[in-house]
Motif scaffolding. Sequence first.
Motif, PDB file in Angstrom:
ATOM      1  N   THR A 171       0.836  -1.193   0.000  1.00 36.76           N
ATOM      2  CA  THR A 171       0.000   0.000   0.000  1.00 36.76           C
ATOM      3  C   THR A 171       0.876   1.251   0.000  1.00 36.76           C
ATOM      4  O   THR A 171       1.840   1.339   0.772  1.00 36.76           O
ATOM      5  N   GLU A 172       0.566   2.193  -0.879  1.00 39.12           N
ATOM      6  CA  GLU A 172       1.346   3.430  -0.963  1.00 39.12           C
ATOM      7  C   GLU A 172       1.093   4.291   0.267  1.00 39.12           C
ATOM      8  O   GLU A 172      -0.052   4.514   0.658  1.00 39.12           O
ATOM      9  N   ARG A 173       2.174   4.789   0.890  1.00 41.82           N
ATOM     10  CA  ARG A 173       2.068   5.563   2.121  1.00 41.82           C
ATOM     11  C   ARG A 173       2.843   6.872   1.993  1.00 41.82           C
ATOM     12  O   ARG A 173       3.803   6.960   1.234  1.00 41.82           O
ATOM     13  N   THR A 214       7.995   6.473   4.058  1.00 41.15           N
ATOM     14  CA  THR A 214       8.524   5.116   3.995  1.00 41.15           C
ATOM     15  C   THR A 214       9.740   5.006   4.896  1.00 41.15           C
ATOM     16  O   THR A 214      10.385   6.000   5.234  1.00 41.15           O
ATOM     17  N   ALA A 237       5.136  -0.738  -3.122  1.00 37.95           N
ATOM     18  CA  ALA A 237       3.886   0.015  -3.168  1.00 37.95           C
ATOM     19  C   ALA A 237       3.428   0.224  -4.603  1.00 37.95           C
ATOM     20  O   ALA A 237       2.223   0.196  -4.897  1.00 37.95           O
ATOM     21  N   HIS A 285       6.330   0.672  10.700  1.00 40.15           N
ATOM     22  CA  HIS A 285       6.959  -0.023   9.578  1.00 40.15           C
ATOM     23  C   HIS A 285       7.811  -1.193  10.073  1.00 40.15           C
ATOM     24  O   HIS A 285       7.751  -2.301   9.529  1.00 40.15           O
TER      25      HIS A 285
END
Length: 373
Positions: free
Chosen positions: A148-150, A153, A163, A314
Amino acid sequence: MIARIFAPSLVVTLVALVVAYLYLGWTGLALCAILGVLEVSLSFDNAVINATILERMSAFWQRMFLTIGVLIAVFGMRLLFPLLIVWVTGNLNPVEALELAMNPPPEGQSHFADGQPSYETILTEAHPQIAAFGGMFLLLLFLNFVLTERPQTWLTWLERPLATLGKLDQLAVVLASVALVLTAEFLAPDEVRATVLIAGILGMVTYITVDGLSSLFMAEPEPDETDADNSGQGRSGPHPVTVATGKAGFFLFLYLELLDASFSFDGVIGAFAITSDPIIIALGLGFIGAMFVRSITIYLVRKGTLGEYRYLEHGAHWAIGALAAILLISIEVEINEVITGLVGVAFIGASLASSIRANRRDARATSSDRVAA
């Protein structure tokens, strides 16, 4: 705040140690303490992940996690779950399973004189399907996070490409399915290959179902019951992503308990390297370990640690990915629980160190801007 949060765990620990002493003397006390320390020291990644979910829940569901959730963790996972496994896989009734647990064969023997396998042996033989279920549940959790793009990072060189790949629909399920097939083909013994596949599929289905229900209800704000009664049209309350109540809170609670259970699978099995006594395991892993993990979780939420140390979440998810891989590999290769825990500690420690460095870098930049102004 620290005293208020950890006081119940300290009281429960004292009571558990006293009970262990009354039950088995100094030996029981020592075994209980060892199991408790191991569970607490090796479950910090569990606490971090729990905190990321708990901070999205209302005060009511947080209290449920600390009350009903503790009962599930202590009696459900650490006492009843092993008995259930022995009951089902050993073709025994519940009373026979309990008697088998309380009356082990002579030390160093895995079977009784009549050929009946011991409680520990039956539970150990069930490890492949337990590991497949827990491993696939945790693997999907890890994949859904890294794909999933966050906004920010941690391991940028790896997380950003993942992602980008995650834009492919249902990639997490595809990758998890491939991992399960490879595990069953190359790691599972022939006699349990089908069982491992079924258990792994059940783990995936469980994750997808609970996660999907949680997302569904969190996407639909709870209507205000008073307004609904007066006008027939509900009014949106607090944003459910911030505070999950009602059905959303329930499914997040259920999701949290399943996640906690998946984390505890290897601990319950690994405890038999120290003792096979179910009472000592329940006291050490459950009453001491589970209580302290919950206290640490609450402390992280109240302190705002996840917001202060930006990469901690993370690191915890990478620790989950490592645990999922270890669970699947352990179907074929025996892996010591301490190694499993240290891998998680390494990821958590590295992400914490990165967060501290980032905070200091931001502080220096802010200070420089002020001087320039």
